[in-house]
Design a protein around this motif. Structure first.
Motif, short mmCIF file in Angstrom:
data_model
loop_
_atom_site.label_atom_id
_atom_site.label_comp_id
_atom_site.label_asym_id
_atom_site.label_seq_id
_atom_site.Cartn_x
_atom_site.Cartn_y
_atom_site.Cartn_z
N MET A 65 45.79 37.80 104.97
CA MET A 65 46.92 36.90 105.12
C MET A 65 47.83 37.33 106.26
SD MET A 65 47.63 34.23 103.70
CE MET A 65 48.85 33.07 103.33
N LYS A 66 47.98 38.65 106.46
CA LYS A 66 48.80 39.14 107.56
C LYS A 66 48.20 38.75 108.91
CE LYS A 66 51.26 43.12 105.81
NZ LYS A 66 51.50 44.56 105.96
N ALA A 67 46.88 38.77 108.99
CA ALA A 67 46.22 38.39 110.24
C ALA A 67 46.46 36.93 110.56
CB ALA A 67 44.72 38.68 110.15
N LEU A 68 46.42 36.07 109.56
CA LEU A 68 46.69 34.65 109.78
C LEU A 68 48.14 34.41 110.18
CD1 LEU A 68 44.69 32.90 106.93
CD2 LEU A 68 44.20 32.91 109.37
N ARG A 69 49.05 35.12 109.55
CA ARG A 69 50.47 34.99 109.89
C ARG A 69 50.71 35.48 111.33
NH1 ARG A 69 53.15 37.00 105.44
NH2 ARG A 69 53.13 34.89 104.64
N TYR A 70 50.07 36.58 111.71
CA TYR A 70 50.19 37.10 113.06
C TYR A 70 49.62 36.09 114.07
CZ TYR A 70 49.73 40.15 117.10
OH TYR A 70 49.83 40.69 118.35
N LEU A 71 48.47 35.53 113.74
CA LEU A 71 47.84 34.55 114.62
C LEU A 71 48.70 33.29 114.74
CD1 LEU A 71 45.30 34.15 116.31
CD2 LEU A 71 44.25 33.08 114.33
N GLU A 72 49.29 32.85 113.64
CA GLU A 72 50.16 31.67 113.68
C GLU A 72 51.37 31.92 114.55
OE1 GLU A 72 53.38 29.15 113.02
OE2 GLU A 72 53.45 31.15 112.17
N ARG A 73 51.89 33.12 114.50
CA ARG A 73 53.10 33.44 115.25
C ARG A 73 52.82 33.68 116.73
NH1 ARG A 73 56.66 37.47 112.41
NH2 ARG A 73 57.63 35.59 111.62
N TYR A 74 51.67 34.28 117.06
CA TYR A 74 51.44 34.72 118.43
C TYR A 74 50.23 34.08 119.11
CZ TYR A 74 54.79 38.32 117.24
OH TYR A 74 55.92 38.97 116.86
N PHE A 75 49.64 33.04 118.54
CA PHE A 75 48.43 32.45 119.09
C PHE A 75 48.59 32.03 120.55
CE2 PHE A 75 45.57 28.75 119.71
CZ PHE A 75 44.37 29.42 119.58
N GLU A 76 49.61 31.25 120.85
CA GLU A 76 49.82 30.79 122.21
C GLU A 76 50.12 31.94 123.15
OE1 GLU A 76 51.33 29.37 119.59
OE2 GLU A 76 51.08 27.20 119.70
N ARG A 77 50.90 32.90 122.68
CA ARG A 77 51.21 34.06 123.54
C ARG A 77 49.95 34.84 123.90
NH1 ARG A 77 56.59 36.39 123.73
NH2 ARG A 77 58.00 34.93 122.75
N ILE A 78 49.06 35.00 122.94
CA ILE A 78 47.80 35.70 123.20
C ILE A 78 46.99 34.95 124.24
CG2 ILE A 78 45.59 36.40 122.19
CD1 ILE A 78 47.18 36.90 119.55
N LEU A 79 46.84 33.63 124.05
CA LEU A 79 46.08 32.83 125.01
C LEU A 79 46.71 32.86 126.39
CD1 LEU A 79 45.15 29.62 122.97
CD2 LEU A 79 43.67 31.54 123.59
N LEU A 80 48.02 32.75 126.46
CA LEU A 80 48.70 32.76 127.76
C LEU A 80 48.62 34.13 128.43
CD1 LEU A 80 51.78 30.53 126.95
CD2 LEU A 80 49.79 29.96 128.36
N THR A 81 48.69 35.18 127.65
CA THR A 81 48.56 36.53 128.21
C THR A 81 47.17 36.72 128.82
OG1 THR A 81 50.15 37.40 126.63
CG2 THR A 81 48.68 38.99 127.69
N ILE A 82 46.16 36.29 128.09
CA ILE A 82 44.79 36.39 128.61
C ILE A 82 44.64 35.55 129.88
CG2 ILE A 82 42.38 35.78 128.12
CD1 ILE A 82 42.99 36.49 125.15
#
Length: 166
Positions: A1-18
């Motif tokens: 559940m923590k992984a999903l919450r982290y992904l929900e919060r930072y998904f766009e940031r991760i994609l944009l960083t990459i």
């Protein structure tokens, strides 16, 4: 559940960083190849351009999530804090409508590009993959706008600071 919450919060940031790391790396390598080794890459500028397109459209979703998109806050300042919710809902509905229009208009374009089989000149990748940024990015924007709309109704009170920001 923590992984999903982290992904929900930072998904766009991760994609944009990459995306920005890929752009910076490719363009840095292009500079090295062109000016020091005198053998430039043919495909680097095209890749950087396409990655920039994807980053810009996914960035719209991040701006909605963080409430950093362009807004006119003149009317809520005139009518007071209580009117903020009304204007926020109107703005969210506008973003939802625009996102829906962009998604529904881009899908036929992508289908035509797939049927034609058009590829990019230097990379040779199918152009529908480049144009797929529109429905993907605006689907994320649609999702984030719905989340913001729900949060505006769930949050007990929204306070504006002296500048009129949240």
């Amino acid at each position: 559940m923590k992984a999903l919450r982290y992904l929900e919060r930072y998904f766009e940031r991760i994609l944009l960083t990459i995306a920005l790391l890929v752009m910076a790396t490719v363009l840095f390598a292009q500079v090295i190849m062109r000016y020091f080794l005198r053998s430039p890459f043919v495909w680097s500028e095209e890749l950087a351009r396409y990655v920039l397109v994807w980053a810009a459209i996914i960035g719209v979703s991040l701006a909605v999530r963080e409430r950093k998109h362009i807004s006119v806050d003149f009317l809520p300042l005139i009518f007071g804090e209580r009117s903020y919710r009304i204007f926020a809902v109107i703005a969210h509905i506008g973003v939802l409508a625009f996102s829906f229009i962009m998604i529904s208009a881009s899908i036929p374009l992508i289908e035509r590009l797939q049927a034609i089989g058009q590829t990019s000149p230097a990379l040779g990748i199918p152009m529908w993959m480049v144009y797929a940024a529109i429905p993907v990015g605006f689907s994320l924007t649609l999702l984030r706008t719905i989340q913001a709309l729900v949060m505006d109704f769930v949050s007990p009170r929204i306070e504006l600071n002296e500048q009129g920001d949240i």
